[in-house]
Scaffold this motif. Structure first.
Motif, short mmCIF file in Angstrom:
data_model
loop_
_atom_site.label_atom_id
_atom_site.label_comp_id
_atom_site.label_asym_id
_atom_site.label_seq_id
_atom_site.Cartn_x
_atom_site.Cartn_y
_atom_site.Cartn_z
N UNK A 1 -28.46 58.33 -49.31
CA UNK A 1 -27.43 59.33 -49.02
C UNK A 1 -26.64 59.59 -50.30
N UNK A 2 -26.86 60.75 -50.90
CA UNK A 2 -26.10 61.09 -52.09
C UNK A 2 -26.56 60.32 -53.32
N UNK A 3 -27.70 60.70 -53.87
CA UNK A 3 -28.23 59.99 -55.04
C UNK A 3 -27.32 60.22 -56.24
N UNK A 4 -26.92 59.11 -56.88
CA UNK A 4 -26.13 59.22 -58.12
C UNK A 4 -27.01 58.99 -59.34
N UNK A 5 -28.07 58.19 -59.15
CA UNK A 5 -28.96 57.95 -60.27
C UNK A 5 -30.19 57.20 -59.81
N UNK A 6 -31.33 57.46 -60.48
CA UNK A 6 -32.56 56.73 -60.23
C UNK A 6 -32.96 56.08 -61.54
N UNK A 7 -33.28 54.81 -61.49
CA UNK A 7 -33.52 54.01 -62.69
C UNK A 7 -34.93 53.43 -62.67
N UNK A 8 -35.56 53.43 -63.84
CA UNK A 8 -36.83 52.74 -64.02
C UNK A 8 -36.63 51.59 -65.00
N UNK A 9 -37.19 50.44 -64.60
CA UNK A 9 -37.14 49.25 -65.44
C UNK A 9 -38.55 48.70 -65.59
N UNK B 1 -35.24 51.79 -59.05
CA UNK B 1 -34.01 51.47 -58.32
C UNK B 1 -33.17 52.74 -58.17
N UNK B 2 -32.39 52.79 -57.07
CA UNK B 2 -31.50 53.93 -56.85
C UNK B 2 -30.06 53.45 -56.74
N UNK B 3 -29.19 54.34 -57.12
CA UNK B 3 -27.76 54.12 -56.98
C UNK B 3 -27.24 55.24 -56.09
N UNK B 4 -26.64 54.87 -54.96
CA UNK B 4 -26.20 55.87 -53.99
C UNK B 4 -24.70 56.12 -54.09
N UNK B 5 -24.31 57.31 -53.69
CA UNK B 5 -22.91 57.69 -53.81
C UNK B 5 -21.96 56.80 -53.05
N UNK B 6 -22.35 56.38 -51.82
CA UNK B 6 -21.45 55.59 -50.98
C UNK B 6 -21.59 54.10 -51.24
N UNK B 7 -22.48 53.71 -52.13
CA UNK B 7 -22.74 52.28 -52.37
C UNK B 7 -22.17 51.80 -53.69
N UNK B 8 -21.28 52.62 -54.27
CA UNK B 8 -20.72 52.22 -55.55
C UNK B 8 -21.80 52.16 -56.59
N UNK B 9 -21.78 51.12 -57.42
CA UNK B 9 -22.75 51.05 -58.50
C UNK B 9 -23.89 50.09 -58.21
#
Lengths: 113, 111
Positions: free
Chosen positions: B28-36, B89-97
């Motif tokens: 819900x509300x993607x803030x960023x998608x990360x590849x490691x 990995x994803x960072x969601x808007x409502x999940x902080x960082x």
């Protein structure tokens, strides 16, 4: 420029014991997060510290606790160790921007016998 | 609940054989998608951050792309040293960082 550092590298404990893991963030970073990674799985978020307070917490029991010091370094404490706590414990740091990339340390391999 | 699914679980390539890894996400509300990238027994090494659909980033033989439902990591002419587990990995808007990770794709490149 030093990256994220963690100590110790490896640790062996027995069930019921307590353990403390340490993390120093990357230079210029003020936010530290801890993750647990079981073998063959992706990392799971434990909690995050900013300004010496726990800001977010994942689905982990109260046996898992932490601390952040004024120099931004952090500790992860686990009490009453269970066999299932055996994992690679990862520390990640970032700056204070909301989408700043998190950089990970090398991890601490904890084995509980 | 945020979910990330990576496929395939494991991939074997010959040196020079290009391929793609997939990361499907529900957030819900993607803030960023990360590849490691993660080597055995080591911490994840940052590769890319993608913020919006249509964005692409490249680094050497790797190229990451993002749509509204998935991300691809394209590997062009891989070498044995590209062998590792690749984590999304994803960072969601409502999940902080906090980051929500997939299980990873274990890539092996044979010489």
């Amino acid at each position: 420029d030093a990256g994220v550092t963690q100590s110790p590298t490896h640790l062996i404990k027995t069930r019921g014991q307590q353990v403390t893991l340490r993390c120093s963030p990357k230079s210029g970073h003020d936010t530290v997060s801890w993750y647990q990674q079981a073998l063959g799985q992706g990392p799971q978020f434990i909690f995050q510290y900013y300004e010496e307070e726990e800001r977010q917490r994942g689905n982990f029991p109260d046996r898992f606790s932490g601390h952040q010091f004024p120099n931004y370094s952090s500790e992860l404490n686990v009490n009453a160790l269970l066999l299932g706590d055996s994992a690679l414990y990862l520390c990640a740091s970032r700056g204070s921007g909301s989408t700043d990339t998190q950089y990970f340390g090398p991890g601490t391999r904890l084995t509980v016998l | 609940e945020d979910q990330v699914t990576q496929s395939p679980e494991a991939l074997r390539l010959q040196e020079g054989e290009s391929s793609s890894l997939n990361c499907s996400y529900t957030v819900s509300g993607l803030r960023g998608l990360f590849w490691y990238r993660q080597d055995p027994g080591k911490g994840p090494e940052f590769l890319f951050t993608l913020y919006s659909a249509g964005e692409e980033k490249e680094k050497e033989r790797l190229k990451a792309t993002l749509t509204k439902k998935e991300s691809f990591l394209h590997i062009t002419a891989p070498k044995p040293e590209d062998s590792a587990t690749y984590l999304c990995a994803v960072q969601a808007g409502r999940s902080g960082s906090r980051l929500t990770f997939g299980e990873g794709t274990q890539l092996t490149v044979n010489p």
